[in-house]
Design an enzyme around this catalytic site. Structure first.
Site, mmCIF file in Angstrom:
data_model
loop_
_atom_site.group_PDB
_atom_site.id
_atom_site.type_symbol
_atom_site.label_atom_id
_atom_site.label_comp_id
_atom_site.label_asym_id
_atom_site.label_seq_id
_atom_site.Cartn_x
_atom_site.Cartn_y
_atom_site.Cartn_z
ATOM 1 N N LYS A 167 -44.073 18.418 -7.723
ATOM 2 C CA LYS A 167 -43.130 17.825 -8.685
ATOM 3 C C LYS A 167 -43.931 16.779 -9.459
ATOM 4 C CE LYS A 167 -40.482 15.001 -9.943
ATOM 5 N NZ LYS A 167 -40.626 14.324 -11.267
ATOM 6 N N GLU A 217 -47.699 6.893 -0.420
ATOM 7 C CA GLU A 217 -48.730 6.058 -1.078
ATOM 8 C C GLU A 217 -47.997 5.230 -2.121
ATOM 9 O OE1 GLU A 217 -51.796 5.685 -0.427
ATOM 10 O OE2 GLU A 217 -52.682 7.520 0.352
ATOM 11 N N CYS A 260 -53.059 2.045 -9.054
ATOM 12 C CA CYS A 260 -52.425 1.427 -7.880
ATOM 13 C C CYS A 260 -53.338 0.370 -7.279
ATOM 14 C CB CYS A 260 -52.073 2.487 -6.854
ATOM 15 S SG CYS A 260 -53.459 3.532 -6.434
ATOM 16 N N GLU A 288 -46.024 -6.262 -8.419
ATOM 17 C CA GLU A 288 -46.933 -5.371 -9.142
ATOM 18 C C GLU A 288 -46.649 -5.485 -10.639
ATOM 19 O OE1 GLU A 288 -46.453 -1.054 -8.622
ATOM 20 O OE2 GLU A 288 -48.549 -1.024 -7.988
HETATM 21 P P1 NAD Z 1 -42.128 6.417 -9.536
HETATM 22 O O1 NAD Z 1 -41.777 6.031 -8.161
HETATM 23 O O2 NAD Z 1 -41.207 6.004 -10.631
HETATM 24 O O3 NAD Z 1 -42.232 7.994 -9.676
HETATM 25 C C1 NAD Z 1 -43.140 8.760 -8.914
HETATM 26 C C2 NAD Z 1 -42.630 10.167 -8.777
HETATM 27 O O4 NAD Z 1 -41.433 10.145 -8.003
HETATM 28 C C3 NAD Z 1 -42.267 10.845 -10.098
HETATM 29 O O5 NAD Z 1 -42.629 12.203 -10.041
HETATM 30 C C4 NAD Z 1 -40.757 10.724 -10.130
HETATM 31 O O6 NAD Z 1 -40.110 11.716 -10.892
HETATM 32 C C5 NAD Z 1 -40.426 10.880 -8.652
HETATM 33 N N1 NAD Z 1 -39.130 10.338 -8.258
HETATM 34 C C6 NAD Z 1 -38.425 9.342 -8.860
HETATM 35 N N2 NAD Z 1 -37.262 9.148 -8.198
HETATM 36 C C7 NAD Z 1 -37.234 10.016 -7.165
HETATM 37 C C8 NAD Z 1 -36.299 10.289 -6.127
HETATM 38 N N3 NAD Z 1 -35.167 9.613 -6.036
HETATM 39 N N4 NAD Z 1 -36.599 11.246 -5.230
HETATM 40 C C9 NAD Z 1 -37.765 11.922 -5.317
HETATM 41 N N5 NAD Z 1 -38.678 11.717 -6.273
HETATM 42 C C10 NAD Z 1 -38.421 10.773 -7.197
HETATM 43 O O7 NAD Z 1 -43.606 5.886 -9.804
HETATM 44 P P2 NAD Z 1 -44.462 5.968 -11.130
HETATM 45 O O8 NAD Z 1 -43.972 4.935 -12.106
HETATM 46 O O9 NAD Z 1 -44.554 7.388 -11.578
HETATM 47 O O10 NAD Z 1 -45.918 5.555 -10.605
HETATM 48 C C11 NAD Z 1 -46.366 4.239 -10.586
HETATM 49 C C12 NAD Z 1 -46.336 3.707 -9.176
HETATM 50 O O11 NAD Z 1 -47.128 4.519 -8.335
HETATM 51 C C13 NAD Z 1 -46.914 2.315 -9.041
HETATM 52 O O12 NAD Z 1 -46.100 1.535 -8.198
HETATM 53 C C14 NAD Z 1 -48.262 2.553 -8.387
HETATM 54 O O13 NAD Z 1 -48.763 1.473 -7.644
HETATM 55 C C15 NAD Z 1 -47.964 3.715 -7.518
HETATM 56 N N6 NAD Z 1 -49.197 4.422 -7.182
HETATM 57 C C16 NAD Z 1 -49.663 4.349 -5.903
HETATM 58 C C17 NAD Z 1 -50.854 4.981 -5.553
HETATM 59 C C18 NAD Z 1 -51.382 4.930 -4.156
HETATM 60 O O14 NAD Z 1 -52.254 5.719 -3.829
HETATM 61 N N7 NAD Z 1 -50.901 4.067 -3.292
HETATM 62 C C19 NAD Z 1 -51.567 5.693 -6.535
HETATM 63 C C20 NAD Z 1 -51.059 5.740 -7.825
HETATM 64 C C21 NAD Z 1 -49.867 5.112 -8.142
#
Ligand code: NAD
Length: 487
Positions: free
Chosen positions: A171, A245, A279, A378
């Protein structure tokens, strides 16, 4: 319009709605994708479940060949993949070239690791017995990907999941699905139908039905803390294997022996790559009191010389942010810090010379402390907040004064300081003198609220395998300790 990839076929999805994918540098629509529904999720799951038995029994060598073939096809399509990735995600081409390297090499790496071992035999202490540890796939792995590294983070999940014998549903983020769909069409078409599926759409609509579905035993998620917490609470009653993550707020400590020019370049790279939307971006900087002025001046001079522009332009150092709400959050953090007495030394605004796109000038801000959002939450934008410390012990305490524990960086030539820092920093990765560099064989992940999952390395494969212990007695005579007792 690119379509969803389910059961080896491309489909428009069951719903009537679509999602516009926006170029963050121009705010123009690049393309549209289906806004997937619960019905689409069910179709992908059905395809992935049907393919599972055959895939898990496929010889590891064959699986390895198929993974290598995917990597080769991606290399043949590199130009198109990097271009799409740059247009939909926004960061400059050199950074997407690097993401592409991670994408392809991760498939090659897990192709080999997957055939390497499936467990171990424990020579038993008993003459007639044999013990084994077997690593088995879970079944269907749901891989939920964020927008900031759409392909690298997809590869870090999908390659080990497939190598371990799971089938997968990807997804992608609704903000960056195009490069993933391109790869599905051109580079994943040789996998048996259903082994690899891609559903597009919003998390709540297309991913949540899978998060709560009893036939999805493993969920690999990278994204925000809030979404991770929601997934964890939804999946908890079914005791699913969760691989989470989450966010970060990484510290970078500059020791007093560091060179100011070197520090300036290291800090800018660690905090501004992908417009600070990594991240493991450096989001808190600690400078030694007494030498802080030299470090600050060198950093401001370096950062104010960096060029902001569309990622596709070869002279760009820093691209746009992914969207307006993300930029508004950065603005709110900077405004709150300034209202509490912090001072912006460079940047701190939208560039007036770029009329379109979600740009924010690379920013250096000083006079911050841990009461401010910019040092606690963040920020996820191109901002470098500077705070001074008196002793090295204090710098470590400040590093650990955070709910997250993803990464921590240090610049020093002093091995005593380096050893102390790597022992004491509460973070999944500690970088000394080489910020944000990963290693295929080295596990990547967080501590505390950054989530406990690990990607890459042997650990990254084991996230997608259940451990079974087999105890085998060859002598079929009854045991003397069985019932009845005492006779
Ligand atoms: P997000 O949580 O908004 O979305 C991530 C994914 O989750 C997307 O595909 C989204 O459609 C999906 N999603 C959203 N709501 C959901 C739900 N209720 N159920 C299932 N899936 C759902 O995050 P983002 O804005 O896309 O990414 C940025 C974040 O990711 C930042 O907080 C960053 O720190 C983190 N990040 C962490 C790492 C790591 O390795 N720890 C790496 C990259 C990014």
């Amino acid at each position: 319009m690119p379509l969803q990839f389910v059961g080896g076929k491309f489909t428009g999805g069951s719903g009537a709605n679509t999602i516009n994918v926006i170029d963050p540098a121009t705010e123009e629509v690049l393309d549209t994708v289906p806004a997937g529904t619960a019905e689409d999720a069910e179709a992908a799951l059905s395809a992935a479940r049907s393919a599972f038995d055959s895939w898990r029994r496929t010889p590891a060598n064959t699986r390895a060949h198929l993974l290598h073939e995917a990597a080769s096809k991606m290399r043949a399509h590199k130009e198109q993949i990097v271009r799409l990735l740059t247009l939909e995600e926004g960061k400059p081409v050199p950074e997407n070239d690097e993401e592409f390297e991670w994408l392809t090499n991760t498939f090659d790496y897990y192709a080999e690791l997957g055939r390497h071992e499936r467990g171990r035999v424990l020579p038993s202490g008993e003459y007639t017995q044999l013990n084994m540890v077997i690593k088995e796939p879970y079944g269907v792995a749901l891989c939920i990907i964020p927008w900031n590294y759409p392909l690298l983070l997809m590869a870090w999940k999908v390659a080990p999941a497939l190598a371990a014998g799971n089938t997968v549903i990807i997804k992608p983020s609704e903000l960056t699905p195009l490069s993933t769909l391109y790869i599905a069409e051109h580079c994943f078409d040789h996998f048996p139908p259903g082994v690899l599926n891609v559903v597009t759409g919003y998390g709540k609509e297309v991913a949540e039905p899978l998060v709560t579905h009893p036939h999805v035993p493993v969920i690999a998620f990278t994204g925000s803390l809030a979404t991770g917490q929601r997934i964890a609470s939804l999946a908890a009653p079914m005791m699913k294997k969760l691989h989470l993550e989450l966010g970060g707020k990484d510290a970078f400590v500059i020791a007093d022996d560091a060179d100011p020019q070197l520090a300036a370049r290291a800090l800018a790279y660690a905090g501004l790559t992908n417009a600070g939307q990594v991240c493991t971006s450096t989001e808190r900087i600690y400078l030694p009191k007494g030498k802080a002025r030299q470090f600050t001046e060198a950093l401001v001079a370096h950062v104010s010389g960096l060029k902001l522009g569309p990622g596709i332009d070869s002279s760009t150092d820093i691209g746009p942010m992914i969207g307006s709400t993300f930029r508004e959050k950065v603005e709110a953090h900077v405004a709150e810090a300034v209202s509490k007495g912090a001072k912006v030394l460079t940047g701190g605004r939208r560039p007036d010379y770029l009329k379109k796109g979600y740009f924010y000038e690379p920013t250096v801000i000083t006079g911050v402390d841990h009461s401010m959002l910019i040092m606690r939450e963040e920020t996820f934008g191109p901002v470098l907040p500077l705070m001074e410390y008196t002793t090295f012990e204090e710098a470590i305490a400040l590093t650990n004064d955070c709910v997250y524990g993803l990464g921590a960086c240090l610049l020093t030539g002093d091995p005593l300081k380096a050893k102390m820092f790597l022992e004491e920093a509460k973070a999944g990765t500690v970088w000394i003198n080489d910020p944000l560099t990963d290693n295929y064989a080295g596990p990547f992940g967080g501590m505390k609220l950054s989530g406990g999952a690990r990607e890459l390395g042997q650990e990254g494969l084991d996230e997608f395998r259940e451990t079974k212990h087999v105890h085998w007695e060859f002598n079929t005579a009854p045991k003397p300790w069985w019932y009845p007792y005492g006779r």
